[in-house]
Write a protein that holds these residues in place. Structure first.
Motif, PDB file in Angstrom:
ATOM      1  N   ASN A   5      93.109  34.702  51.971  1.00  0.00           N
ATOM      2  CA  ASN A   5      91.944  35.495  51.616  1.00  0.00           C
ATOM      3  C   ASN A   5      91.225  34.881  50.415  1.00  0.00           C
ATOM      4  O   ASN A   5      89.989  34.821  50.366  1.00  0.00           O
ATOM      5  CB  ASN A   5      92.360  36.928  51.305  1.00  0.00           C
ATOM      6  CG  ASN A   5      91.188  37.811  50.918  1.00  0.00           C
ATOM      7  OD1 ASN A   5      90.219  37.933  51.665  1.00  0.00           O
ATOM      8  ND2 ASN A   5      91.272  38.429  49.751  1.00  0.00           N
ATOM      9  N   ARG A   9      87.287  33.506  50.206  1.00  0.00           N
ATOM     10  CA  ARG A   9      86.354  33.988  49.180  1.00  0.00           C
ATOM     11  C   ARG A   9      85.871  32.840  48.301  1.00  0.00           C
ATOM     12  O   ARG A   9      84.705  32.805  47.894  1.00  0.00           O
ATOM     13  CB  ARG A   9      87.020  35.069  48.334  1.00  0.00           C
ATOM     14  CG  ARG A   9      87.346  36.334  49.127  1.00  0.00           C
ATOM     15  CD  ARG A   9      88.112  37.331  48.287  1.00  0.00           C
ATOM     16  NE  ARG A   9      87.288  37.900  47.231  1.00  0.00           N
ATOM     17  CZ  ARG A   9      87.757  38.692  46.266  1.00  0.00           C
ATOM     18  NH1 ARG A   9      89.050  38.991  46.226  1.00  0.00           N
ATOM     19  NH2 ARG A   9      86.943  39.174  45.347  1.00  0.00           N
ATOM     20  N   MET A  13      82.070  31.586  47.749  1.00  0.00           N
ATOM     21  CA  MET A  13      81.557  31.452  46.397  1.00  0.00           C
ATOM     22  C   MET A  13      80.971  30.063  46.163  1.00  0.00           C
ATOM     23  O   MET A  13      79.906  29.907  45.553  1.00  0.00           O
ATOM     24  CB  MET A  13      82.676  31.743  45.398  1.00  0.00           C
ATOM     25  CG  MET A  13      82.257  31.785  43.931  1.00  0.00           C
ATOM     26  SD  MET A  13      82.276  30.191  43.088  1.00  0.00           S
ATOM     27  CE  MET A  13      83.938  29.625  43.347  1.00  0.00           C
ATOM     28  N   GLU A  36      86.179  38.531  39.668  1.00  0.00           N
ATOM     29  CA  GLU A  36      86.435  39.014  41.027  1.00  0.00           C
ATOM     30  C   GLU A  36      87.618  38.315  41.688  1.00  0.00           C
ATOM     31  O   GLU A  36      88.355  38.930  42.472  1.00  0.00           O
ATOM     32  CB  GLU A  36      85.190  38.796  41.895  1.00  0.00           C
ATOM     33  CG  GLU A  36      83.977  39.612  41.460  1.00  0.00           C
ATOM     34  CD  GLU A  36      82.716  39.222  42.216  1.00  0.00           C
ATOM     35  OE1 GLU A  36      81.750  40.003  42.181  1.00  0.00           O
ATOM     36  OE2 GLU A  36      82.694  38.122  42.826  1.00  0.00           O
ATOM     37  N   LEU A  37      87.823  37.039  41.381  1.00  0.00           N
ATOM     38  CA  LEU A  37      88.779  36.225  42.118  1.00  0.00           C
ATOM     39  C   LEU A  37      90.095  35.980  41.390  1.00  0.00           C
ATOM     40  O   LEU A  37      91.109  35.690  42.038  1.00  0.00           O
ATOM     41  CB  LEU A  37      88.152  34.863  42.458  1.00  0.00           C
ATOM     42  CG  LEU A  37      86.965  34.890  43.429  1.00  0.00           C
ATOM     43  CD1 LEU A  37      86.372  33.492  43.564  1.00  0.00           C
ATOM     44  CD2 LEU A  37      87.390  35.408  44.787  1.00  0.00           C
TER      45      LEU A  37
END
Length: 229
Positions: A5, A9, A13, A36-37
């Motif tokens: 995942n 993402r 990005m 966020e990551l």
């Protein structure tokens, strides 16, 4: 951390970074992506050094600004040192600012009062240049793990390439705009004073040197006023 995942993402990005229209927008996307990551990250920012002066770019929280300013006043600190090109370490992780033996005791003692619990930082670099440091903060001690560090390092690697590309593009745009303005100013002087192209450029150059004004600013003045007087 679920790496599949994360990889998806991160890929999204990376594409998003290349779509940004300015250096500022690129940096803002990088620091927001960090929160966020990267697991545990509450705030992020990019620190650039100009001598001993600190510039904070795209902070996601006032905490980042306060930390950078503190390090500037002290003349040392983890983010400060990470941004130095003379430093060999390209990554730092402080698990617990409040109790861990620190290479920056003066900073650590004050960072707790700012609300810093743990920190990580990554030198942003490409093969050709070093661009500053991407710094990540958590308000909780022990928030960053080895997985967090790996995620931050992967993010910083993408970020450095995107930052460098955005900055190069912006420099090219400025150079083209400057060349256009200078050419327009030369045309005005050639038409109003019957000068050759070489003579018109020499007028601009001499005025720039004698008055200690950038050539672009001299050209802007001619374009706006029609002359240098």
């Amino acid at each position: 951390m679920e790496w599949r995942n994360f990889a998806l993402r991160m890929a999204a990005m990376a594409r998003d970074l290349l779509a940004q229209e300015s250096v500022a927008a690129t940096l803002e996307r990088i620091t927001v992506a960090a929160t966020e990551l990267v697991e545990g990250c509450d705030a992020a920012g990019v620190l650039i050094l100009h001598g001993k002066k600190v510039e904070t770019l795209a902070p996601t929280s006032q905490l980042v600004v306060d930390s950078d300013q503190l390090q500037e006043r002290l003349g040392s600190g983890p983010c400060f040192d990470a941004a130095r090109t003379s430093e060999k370490s390209r990554v730092f992780r402080i698990a617990d600012v409040t109790c861990e033996p620190s290479a920056w005791p003066s900073y650590a003692a004050r960072a707790k009062a700012l609300g810093v619990g743990s920190m990580m930082g990554f030198l942003l670099f490409t093969e050709d240049e070093e661009l500053g440091a991407l710094n990540l903060y958590s308000r909780r001690p022990g928030a960053f793990t080895e997985a967090s560090e790996m995620a931050g390092w992967l993010l910083a690697s993408h970020a450095a390439v995107a930052f460098s590309s955005a900055r190069t593009h912006a420099q090219l745009e400025r150079a083209i705009a400057t060349r256009h303005v200078i050419g327009e100013a030369m045309g005005i002087l050639m038409g109003s004073h019957r000068l050759t192209e070489e003579q018109a450029f020499d007028v601009l150059r001499r005025y720039s040197q004698e008055n200690n004004i950038k050539l672009r600013e001299v050209a802007d003045r001619v374009c706006e006023q029609g002359s240098l007087t």
